[in-house]
Structure formats: C-alpha cells, structure tokens
Design an enzyme around this catalytic site. Structure first.
Site, PDB file in Angstrom:
ATOM      1  N   LEU A 352       0.934  -1.268   0.086  1.00  0.00           N
ATOM      2  CA  LEU A 352       0.026   0.081  -0.001  1.00  0.00           C
ATOM      3  C   LEU A 352       0.974   1.198  -0.028  1.00  0.00           C
ATOM      4  CD1 LEU A 352      -2.547  -1.013   2.730  1.00  0.00           C
ATOM      5  CD2 LEU A 352      -3.094  -0.928   0.300  1.00  0.00           C
ATOM      6  N   GLY A 355       6.137   3.857   4.367  1.00  0.00           N
ATOM      7  CA  GLY A 355       6.124   5.067   5.293  1.00  0.00           C
ATOM      8  C   GLY A 355       7.490   5.127   5.954  1.00  0.00           C
ATOM      9  N   GLY A 356       7.355   6.368   6.906  1.00  0.00           N
ATOM     10  CA  GLY A 356       8.702   6.619   7.562  1.00  0.00           C
ATOM     11  C   GLY A 356       9.231   5.159   8.271  1.00  0.00           C
ATOM     12  N   PHE A 357       8.335   4.577   8.820  1.00  0.00           N
ATOM     13  CA  PHE A 357       8.657   3.587   9.613  1.00  0.00           C
ATOM     14  C   PHE A 357       8.902   1.933   9.111  1.00  0.00           C
ATOM     15  CE2 PHE A 357       6.853   6.787  12.500  1.00  0.00           C
ATOM     16  CZ  PHE A 357       8.235   7.008  13.138  1.00  0.00           C
ATOM     17  N   GLY A 358       8.465   1.989   7.805  1.00  0.00           N
ATOM     18  CA  GLY A 358       8.390   0.446   7.107  1.00  0.00           C
ATOM     19  C   GLY A 358       7.258   0.587   6.049  1.00  0.00           C
ATOM     20  N   VAL A 360       4.002  -0.913   4.081  1.00  0.00           N
ATOM     21  CA  VAL A 360       2.391  -1.318   4.590  1.00  0.00           C
ATOM     22  C   VAL A 360       2.016  -2.181   3.587  1.00  0.00           C
ATOM     23  CG1 VAL A 360       0.212  -0.388   5.477  1.00  0.00           C
ATOM     24  CG2 VAL A 360       2.473   1.065   5.816  1.00  0.00           C
ATOM     25  N   LYS A 375       1.765  -3.439   8.951  1.00  0.00           N
ATOM     26  CA  LYS A 375       2.974  -2.438   8.592  1.00  0.00           C
ATOM     27  C   LYS A 375       3.972  -3.478   9.053  1.00  0.00           C
ATOM     28  CE  LYS A 375       4.023   2.138   9.158  1.00  0.00           C
ATOM     29  NZ  LYS A 375       3.331   3.424   9.242  1.00  0.00           N
ATOM     30  N   ASP A 471       4.103  12.649  15.355  1.00  0.00           N
ATOM     31  CA  ASP A 471       4.330  12.502  14.209  1.00  0.00           C
ATOM     32  C   ASP A 471       2.768  12.931  13.265  1.00  0.00           C
ATOM     33  OD1 ASP A 471       5.676  12.605  11.651  1.00  0.00           O
ATOM     34  OD2 ASP A 471       5.998  10.551  11.445  1.00  0.00           O
TER      35      ASP A 471
END
Ligand code: NAG
Ligand code: NAG
Ligand code: NAG
Ligand code: NAG
Length: 672
Positions: A352, A355-358, A360, A375, A471
């Site tokens: 999908l 993002g900043g953290f991984g 999705v 995620k 965030d």
C-alpha cells in the site's frame, strides 16, 4: 428428375435452419471442439471445460460466442427476450478465500478492451467503469467485497449495467419455497458446481437471475428480479460471453456448460454430459500400493527427509519471537503465518505504501476474512521493546472514530509487525498533493480537520494516560470509506525515541512539523503535537506542504507565508487554488482554520492552545483570541528563531528524517 427440386429445397432448408440456429441460440454441454473467441488466460481444457482463469494471480480471461447476435428487433428497435443458463465452478487455493469472480456478459464487441483484473472482474478499466458508452450488461458472481463498488458482501450475485456498482445484488442463495420464506445460502467459492439462469422479458423489460446448486431444478423464485429497459443500453447486435478475473489468491474459474436462446427459453443442459472438474486434494493412494515394496521404501524415506527439510524451512520461514512477558498479550498477538498468508507472502502487489517506519501491505486475514493493513517495522534493538509492546496493547484497546484501530501485533527477529484496520481511501496527502487525482471540497476538508482534532484530543486528554502522537502530518491521516479523517501511526515514533545517551537521542518527526522547543529539549509533549497540528491545518487549507522546497524565499515555509499574508490583511490569498474562488469554501470557516493554524504554530509552547481549546474553536463554541494581542502572533520574529537555535547547538546528524532532508539543510544554511 423429380428429386432435384426436392434436394434443392432441402439444401435451402438446411441453410435457413443453420442460419436461424446460429442467430437464435446454441447449447454446449461441455466445450470440446467448440470454437469460442478466447482472450487473456482463458482456455478450453482437453476434456472440454472452459477454464476462464487458471491458478494464477492478477489475471483475466474472456470467452465469447464468436458470432454477433441480433438483440434488437429491427421493426421497433427494442431488445427482444432472451434467456441463458450455465453451470460454473470456482476452485480456490484456500477453502475460505478466493478472488475475484465470474461474469456473464453481453458486450458490443468480442472482447473487453482496456479491462483490468481483480476487482474489475475483467469487465471494465479504471477509466471506462461506469461509462454509458460501455453498452454492457453483465451478471456478476462476485467473491470479494470491493468497497469502491459498494459490494454488499464477498459472496453475491449482481446485475451490472455499464458499471461495477451493481444495479441490484443479493447474497448468493436460492429458495425452493413458494412463499419465498426460506432462502438457503450458497458459497460461490465452495468448489462445487452451480447453475445460473438469466432471463430477460423484452415486453415488460423484466430481468430475472436465478441460482441453484448443481442437479437442482430451476427454482420458481428468482434471486434477483428487476425491471430495466435494456433497449436503452444495448446496441442492435451484441456478443455474449464470460469474463473472469483473479486477484491475489490463486483461483480457477470454470464454465462447464452453456446454453443461450433469443426469443425463447434457453434449452436445458444435459447435466450428465458435462465435463468433469479436475480433482482437488491429494491423488488417490491406492495406486501406490500396487507398486512393489522395493520402490515404496526408498521413496517414502526420501519423502520423509524432504518432509523434514520442508518442515524445518517452514518453521524458519514463519519463526516468531515470543517472550514470557508477552504471554498476557495473547489476544493481541497475530501469528506470522496468518499475516504471511493474508498478504500473499508480502507481495509487492499488496504493497500500500512505504512510510517513515516501514512498508505497509494490504491483507485479508485467512480465518475472519477481515481486510487489514499490515505494517512491517524493522528495529535493531530490543531496547524499550517491552514498554513499547505494552503501549501498543494499551493503544489497541482504544476505540475512537478518528483513530485508525490497531488490531494487534507480531514480533520476529529484528522486526515488528503491526496490524491495523484497512482504510480504503488511503492517506490524505495523496488527495492534497497528487492533483488532479481528486480534490477534496472544503466541507470534506473541514470535517477531516475537526475529526483529526478530536482524535488528537482523545489521545491527549480522554484516554487513560496521555499519549503524544509525535508525528502528525497529512500522510499519517487516513481516510475511511466515508472520507472521515483518522489518525494513524500514533505511538510508533516512541519506538525510535528510546535512546539514553543525550548525544545520540533522535528527534523523531518530520521537518516542517517539528516544534522549535522539541529540537532544543528533545521531549515530545502535547504542545509539540499541537504545533504539528497547526502545520497540518495550514497544509489542508492551503493545499501546500509545510516546507515547499521549490518555493521562493518568502514562501518557503508555509507558516511564515500565511503569517505574512495575515499581517498584510490578505490571509485568504493563501487558500488552496484547487478550491476555486471564494464560492468554493465558507469564508468564516477558512478564516478560522488559517488563524488557528497560526496560533497553534506559535513558537512559545505556552502560547499555543490545548487540543480541547482547538476542538472548541473549530466547533464555534468559543471565539478565537485576537491574534494581534501579546499572546497572539505579535512576535513574528520568533517563528524562525527556533531553527537558528537548533542549527548552532546541534550539529548533524540528529536523525535520519533530518539528515536525509536537503530541505532541512537549505533551511538551516540560509539561516532562517
Ligand atoms: C495459466 O495460463 C497461462 C496462459 O495460458 C500460462 O502461461 C500459465 O503457465 C498457466 N498457469 C498455470 C498454473 O497453469
Ligand atoms: C445467509 O447469508 C446472509 C448474508 O451473508 C446472512 O445474513 C444469513 O445469516 C445467512 N443465513 C444462513 C441461514 O446462514
Ligand atoms: C421473473 O420472475 C417473476 C417473479 O418471480 C415471474 O413472474 C416472471 O415471469 C419471471 N420472468 C421471466 C422472464 O422469467
Ligand atoms: C424501452 O426503451 C425503448 C427505447 O428507449 C422504448 O422505445 C420502449 O418503449 C421502452 N420499452 C418499455 C417497455 O418501456
């Protein structure tokens, strides 16, 4: 001498009969030797099954009767009565999950140009769906619920007219009961053969669709019975056929027999003559026994060895990390294997976003068939993991309509997986910046702002403990099926914030949304969330990012630009041009949002409102304080000061999000 005319007339008769039969109908008890126009991956198997899709993903298959049929009566231009029946079967890789379905289709051509697989069923494409120029009638047997087409469930029969939003649909079922009371559910993906009848009465424009299990006579009561004048959408001559598509689950769609008739009932199929479906499941064991023991022993030994290798590999593939302290969190813990199946092995087709953290992924949980977003967050230390998981589990109990629900988690070596509710409309930033995909109107935007504000208020003040989001930005605001804004990713930033050495503590967040004091103190507070929320409000109202790298010096930083326009008395000049002129929005609301955005962006944390006050201002329950008062924005010079401060006292690297950002660098070097 005498039989010459007889022979001729016989010939004529045969000719007339063959033309007539070609034009009025056909009956295929299996498709061996039948000439159909095949497209995509459809094929006729050696034993005569029409296999529209085989076991492959994201594919489509079409099969059409190759000759045009005269659907309109030349004398009055109305579509004549027609009737068709067919037997189908859907065989999926999994017993409870499939994709996507079969449609009987009447189309102006022998193909479906531009059509897409998966939820489009091979019928239409993104740009053609819903167009009246499609001239297309279809009956869909749909096994996945596509929210974008308002599907009622994942097992329904629908009448589609030029569109995948069905004109009428019903859960797959049948009733033999004349009172119409008892409906028996049927599972389209059961792998069992079923029969469908589609009938149209040209005189009263009635369409009936009926479904029944194999070998059950046609029920008297139709599943769908609607009136629609097909003369309005069909052309004089049309082609009839089938379309089918797969999504991410390996599925085969079969048609076993098909009969069609214009101006009369379709001839009944001879069910006993239909071809056999391929066997599902393991092959018969008995043959093995007839082969001698000398072969069986070594074979079974090697099978056992292979089996052990397979099991070990599988174990490793699906290995998870569980520690004692996690045992209390059982219900919030997902099995990696389930998430792996749900996302088709984390395939790119299910991705999908990143993002900043991984990354999705979209997934469908195998047991419940709930659609989720998974995620994958990589983390290199176990530091803080226990506290973090405790917080996640606590967050998982939150229920607020403006927060994306966290359903649970799974932990592996070096990796954390978070399972969220799936948000069909994706993130807000796409709607703001990927123009002209879809512009949100002002009332939608205002509702999203108010929604996010109440979600944030809940995190700050209404939940059992204060949760700082850390965030807030438009890409972390997701839109549900009704376009409500929901805040996602809360608490996640904390995972990256557990450093102990002050020299290496990371400031987490995104440039442009970071409150100046956060850079100095490195301590996220509800006040720093309010700052970010201010930047977010301006972003939504102005349709611009908080820092515009392409911007000129004076409008590089959104809040400064809005501030300077406000001080010139022309704050409305900053409104997103995509909203149109002043008719595109409510001036008072816009004015409120822009000024409140400035107020929240105040450099002094104590001068910013709390989220409770923000919610009250937005609801019109309290008037906004005068911005030019001492506690208002009179101290504009302060807006840049925080950055200077940051630049002199904290050399790089502070954090990935910072160092990677050339924007931040240029921001700092120009000495804002
Ligand atoms: C499915 O059909 C396509 C095209 O005919 C073929 O390339 C593919 O190998 C087939 N896949 C399977 C699993 O049979
Ligand atoms: C049949 O399916 C419908 C819709 O999925 C459901 O509401 C209903 O309870 C089911 N009925 C039975 C008898 O299972
Ligand atoms: C459709 O169904 C209705 C009611 O079930 C029935 O009265 C009608 O005759 C049917 N029409 C056709 C074309 O079969
Ligand atoms: C159906 O539509 C056609 C063309 O629009 C019209 O001529 C015809 O009278 C309509 N039939 C019925 C039954 O309403």
């Amino acid at each position: 001498m005498k039989f010459r005319p007889l022979f001729l007339s016989l010939l004529v008769l045969v000719f007339v009969w063959s033309v007539a039969s070609q034009e009025s109908g056909f009956t295929y008890n299996g498709f061996q030797g039948v000439s159909l126009t095949l497209e995509g991956i459809s094929q006729i198997t050696p034993n005569g099954l029409l296999m529209l899709t085989n076991q492959s993903r994201q594919q489509q298959g079409h099969a059409f009767y190759p000759f045009p049929l005269q659907f309109k009566n030349p004398s009055d231009g109305n579509v004549v009565s027609f009737s068709t029946t067919f037997v189908f079967a859907i065989i999926s890789q999994y017993p409870d999950l499939s994709g996507h379905g079969i449609a009987f289709v009447i189309s102006p051509s022998r193909g479906l140009p531009g059509a897409l697989p998966s939820q489009y069923l091979g019928l239409f494409g993104e740009s053609t769906v819903g167009r009246s120029t499609n001239h297309c009638f279809a009956v869909e047997l749909d096994t996945i619920q596509s929210k974008e087409f308002f599907d009622i469930d994942n097992n329904h029969v629908g009448i589609d007219i030029n569109d995948l939003k069905s004109f009428r649909s019903a859960p797959a079922s049948y009733s033999m009961d004349h009172s119409g009371g008892r409906w028996q559910n049927l599972s389209l993906i059961s792998g069992k053969q079923m029969q469908v009848w589609v009938e149209y009465n040209g005189l009263n424009t009635q369409i009936n669709v009926t479904l029944a299990p194999f070998n059950v006579p046609k029920p008297d009561i139709s599943l769908l019975s609607v009136s629609y004048n097909l003369s309005e959408i069909m052309l004089d001559t049309m082609y009839v056929g089938f379309s089918s598509s797969t999504g991410s689950v390996l599925t085969s769609h079969y048609v076993l027999g098909w009969s069609f008739e214009l101006n009369g009932p379709a001839k009944a199929l001879t069910l006993s003559q239909l071809p056999k479906l391929p066997r599902v499941g393991p092959k018969q064991q008995s043959k093995i026994l007839t082969i001698g023991l000398p072969i069986i022993v070594p074979v079974s030994v090697s099978i056992a060895v292979l089996g052990i290798i397979f099991i070990v590999r599988r174990k490793r593939k699906f290995a998870e990390l569980v520690e004692d302290w996690e045992l209390d969190y059982g219900p919030h813990r997902f099995k990696f294997k389930d998430l792996y199946i749900a996302t088709n092995g984390f395939r790119d087709t299910e991705l999908l976003g990143i993002g900043g953290f991984g990354r999705v992924y979209r997934g469908i949980l195998p047991s419940s068939r709930i659609e989720v977003a998974v995620k994958r967050v990589s983390h290199d230390s176990r530091q803080g993991m226990k506290e973090f998981v405790a917080e996640i589990v606590s967050i998982g109990r939150m229920r607020q309509r403006n927060l994306v629900r966290l359903l649970g988690y799974c932990r592996r070596k070096g990796e954390l997986l978070l399972v969220y509710d799936f948000m069909p409309n994706g993130s807000l930033d796409k709607f703001l910046f990927n123009q002209p995909m879809c512009t949100l109107n002002w009332s939608q935007r205002f509702r999203i702002i108010k929604g996010v504000a109440s979600g944030l208020l809940y995190l700050h003040e209404e939940w059992e403990q204060t949760v700082v989001h850390r965030d807030i930005k438009s890409s972390n605001v997701l839109l549900d099926s009704e376009m409500n804004g929901r805040l996602g990713d809360f608490g996640l930033a904390k995972l990256y914030d557990h450093g102990t050495d002050p020299q290496t503590t990371h400031v987490v967040g995104t440039v442009g949304y970071l409150a100046p004091e956060l850079i100095r103190t490195r301590k996220a507070t509800p006040c720093s969330d309010v700052f970010a929320f201010g930047a977010f409000m301006l972003e939504v109202a102005c349709g611009r990012r908080p820092i515009e790298p392409q911007g000129s010096a004076e409008d590089l930083i959104l809040v400064d630009w809005v501030f300077s326009c406000w001080s010139k008395g022309a704050i409305l000049e900053t409104v997103d041009p995509n909203l149109g002129s002043t008719t595109g929005y409510v001036v008072e609301e816009m004015d409120l949002v822009l000024k409140l955005g400035l107020l929240c962006s105040h450099t002094l944390p104590s001068a910013r409102p709390t989220m409770r006050q923000v919610v009250r201002f937005l609801a019109g329950d309290a008037p906004l304080p005068d911005l030019s008062s001492p506690l208002g924005l009179g101290v504009s010079g302060l807006l840049g000061e925080g950055f200077d401060d940051f630049a002199t006292s904290y050399p790089f690297p502070l954090d990935k999000t910072f160092t990677q950002s050339s924007i931040a660098e240029s921001l700092l070097s120009t000495g804002r």
